[in-house]
Design an enzyme around this catalytic site. Structure first.
Site, PDB file in Angstrom:
ATOM      1  N   GLU A 178      81.471  33.347   7.667  1.00  0.00           N
ATOM      2  CA  GLU A 178      81.503  33.463   6.210  1.00  0.00           C
ATOM      3  C   GLU A 178      80.963  34.821   5.749  1.00  0.00           C
ATOM      4  OE1 GLU A 178      80.675  28.679   5.517  1.00  0.00           O
ATOM      5  OE2 GLU A 178      79.037  30.116   5.339  1.00  0.00           O
ATOM      6  N   TYR A 186      64.465  40.496  -5.311  1.00  0.00           N
ATOM      7  CA  TYR A 186      63.929  40.567  -3.959  1.00  0.00           C
ATOM      8  C   TYR A 186      63.863  41.999  -3.419  1.00  0.00           C
ATOM      9  CZ  TYR A 186      68.870  39.092  -3.405  1.00  0.00           C
ATOM     10  OH  TYR A 186      70.226  38.906  -3.549  1.00  0.00           O
ATOM     11  N   GLY A 188      80.458  37.334   3.202  1.00  0.00           N
ATOM     12  CA  GLY A 188      80.580  37.551   1.766  1.00  0.00           C
ATOM     13  C   GLY A 188      80.150  38.952   1.428  1.00  0.00           C
ATOM     14  N   ARG A 189      78.823  39.175   1.481  1.00  0.00           N
ATOM     15  CA  ARG A 189      78.277  40.495   1.192  1.00  0.00           C
ATOM     16  C   ARG A 189      78.909  41.578   2.069  1.00  0.00           C
ATOM     17  NH1 ARG A 189      73.034  41.356  -0.366  1.00  0.00           N
ATOM     18  NH2 ARG A 189      72.425  39.339   0.481  1.00  0.00           N
ATOM     19  N   TYR A 247      76.476  40.300  -5.214  1.00  0.00           N
ATOM     20  CA  TYR A 247      75.344  39.687  -5.924  1.00  0.00           C
ATOM     21  C   TYR A 247      74.840  40.547  -7.078  1.00  0.00           C
ATOM     22  CZ  TYR A 247      75.591  36.645  -1.912  1.00  0.00           C
ATOM     23  OH  TYR A 247      76.052  35.781  -0.962  1.00  0.00           O
ATOM     24  N   CYS A 258      63.850  44.730 -21.874  1.00  0.00           N
ATOM     25  CA  CYS A 258      62.431  44.688 -22.240  1.00  0.00           C
ATOM     26  C   CYS A 258      61.617  43.935 -21.198  1.00  0.00           C
ATOM     27  CB  CYS A 258      62.266  44.070 -23.626  1.00  0.00           C
ATOM     28  SG  CYS A 258      62.891  45.132 -24.928  1.00  0.00           S
ATOM     29  N   GLU A 259      61.565  44.493 -20.007  1.00  0.00           N
ATOM     30  CA  GLU A 259      60.783  43.961 -18.893  1.00  0.00           C
ATOM     31  C   GLU A 259      60.238  45.130 -18.080  1.00  0.00           C
ATOM     32  OE1 GLU A 259      59.947  40.899 -17.993  1.00  0.00           O
ATOM     33  OE2 GLU A 259      61.094  39.853 -19.539  1.00  0.00           O
ATOM     34  N   ARG A 318      69.011  42.310  -8.392  1.00  0.00           N
ATOM     35  CA  ARG A 318      68.525  42.288  -7.014  1.00  0.00           C
ATOM     36  C   ARG A 318      67.241  43.092  -6.779  1.00  0.00           C
ATOM     37  NH1 ARG A 318      71.127  44.182  -3.186  1.00  0.00           N
ATOM     38  NH2 ARG A 318      70.485  42.609  -1.671  1.00  0.00           N
TER      39      ARG A 318
END
Length: 434
Positions: free
Chosen positions: A288, A332, A290-291, A388, A359-360, A328
């Protein structure tokens, strides 16, 4: 890996033969840009290298990494299989024209209506995560008078060399049934005995961004040995095995990653030898990716706003997107490179941080990158952002979702239109008083 289709003309970056300046003028920024030829070439690499004369092979694109009607239609045209993890992904795949027989349904908490929808639409296989899910599948299959193809997700407890948030086979993982649990044997017995279940085989997935091939060889040993022990214990024959994905790719220059050309060839030989050694009757083997299919082909283009000095730390470049279009780095600690796509011939002389407009305080896309002198309206491009990012987009701060465009052979193809202000309100209702 196949090469990115980048070209520089008079200091300006072209992707797939189209200049980033033209793309900004046509679609605005932020903008997801996909190199369509690279995406196609990467799929071809997997199909060509992961094949066997002993059994059929399936390249199962993980739709959670990046999906919309355009890319799902492209994957279907390239003859991949597809895995989905929700009714929304399954519905999108069906609308994109995917043959449901080539769709695999994953997830650790599949809802009743999701399972019912999957079974009614003849999904190729359901990967069972836990005993309660099996009970639901059994109930629905009896009600619909259908025999359902299933695999059981096994947790082989392999601790990989990746971030803890993307490790998926630790002993405390929320995914799959651990090989040492008594409940796993109980569930296997039920699956074998259920007349409405076609128990085809086992599945495992050890994590994402795994950069060492030996972890996959270890997975093959554990999974196939376990499969053989189950066959002997219950006098039962399996026909399928799925080794998941998570093959590490290069996001930042000098990152550790799997050389797919050699790894896939070595991995298929390892699986063949293990199947021969155990005298298994496996007819189909799946992975599988994906990325590792979509990541390298994707790029995020931003326009530079202000450049700000702070009392401590590097000066900050503000861009017109941020954690709403790429969560991302905040989620993480994903790390990226960047460059000024309109100043490709200028020397990089200064170090900067790259921050988004949300605003973070955690909305930092890159903690340290070296660039030429930066001015307002410069075009900053972050490559290798194909997975992602779009799929994890949020409307935090009511920021519009960017457009998604594919480029190939000097042509551009709009896959997802940029949201309008009215699109933000589409599901809202007005307050009408008490």
């Amino acid at each position: 890996m196949p090469e990115k289709n980048f070209e520089v003309k008079d200091g300006l970056l072209y992707i797939g033969g189209v200049s980033v300046k033209k793309l900004k003028e046509k679609y605005k920024t932020p903008l997801y840009i996909y190199d369509q030829k690279l995406l196609k070439d990467t799929v071809k690499l997997f199909i060509d290298k992961f094949k066997s004369e002993m059994f059929e092979t399936e390249i199962v694109y993980a739709s959670k990494s990046f999906s919309n009607l355009y890319v799902l239609g492209l994957m279907n045209s390239l003859k991949t299989h597809l895995d989905v993890v929700s009714i929304g992904e399954l519905y999108s795949a069906i609308k994109a024209g995917f043959n449901t027989k080539n769709i695999h349904f994953h997830g650790n908490n599949k809802l009743y209506e999701e399972l019912e929808y999957a079974i009614k639409n003849n999904v190729g296989s359901i990967i069972i995560d836990n005993p309660s899910e099996y009970e639901r599948i059994s109930e629905i299959s009896k009600k619909e008078n259908k025999k359902v193809n299933v695999l059981l997700r096994i947790n082989p407890q392999i601790n990989t060399d990746t971030h803890k948030y993307i490790q998926t086979s630790n002993a405390d993982s929320k995914f799959g049934m651990h090989v040492l649990l008594d409940e796993t044997n109980i569930l296997i017995k039920k699956l074998i005995e259920d007349e409405n279940i076609n128990f085809e085989g086992l599945h495992a997935h050890i994590g994402s961004q795994v950069s060492k091939g030996e972890f996959y060889f270890e997975e093959a040993d554990i999974l196939l040995n376990y499969l053989k022990s189950v066959e002997e214990k219950y006098n039962y024959k399996f026909t399928k095995v799925n080794f998941g994905g998570g093959f590490g790719v290069e996001q930042k220059k000098n990152d550790k990653y799997l050389n797919l050309e050699t790894f896939l060839t070595d991995f298929i030989k390892y699986i063949e030898n293990k199947i021969k050694e155990l005298n298994l009757n496996i007819k189909s083997v799946a992975i599988e990716p994906g990325r590792s299919i979509s990541n390298q082909s994707g790029n995020m283009l931003y326009s530079v706003g202000y450049v700000k000095e702070t009392l401590e730390g590097l000066p900050i470049i503000f861009v017109d997107g941020g954690m709403s279009d790429n969560i991302r780095p905040a989620l993480y600690d994903a790390k990226y490179d960047a460059f000024l796509a309109n100043k490709m011939n200028e020397e990089s002389t200064e170090h900067f941080r790259v921050a988004g407009k949300l605003c973070e305080s955690g909305d930092i896309l890159i903690k340290d990158t070296k660039l030429p002198k930066v001015k307002i309206n410069d075009l900053l491009l972050i490559p290798s952002t194909g997975s992602y990012t779009f799929s994890m987009h949020s409307r935090y701060n009511r920021i519009q979702r960017p457009a998604v465009v594919f480029v190939e052979d000097s042509k551009d193809y709009l896959a997802v239109k940029r949201e309008s202000l009215d699109d933000i309100l589409i599901n809202d209702n007005y307050y009408k008083g008490e």
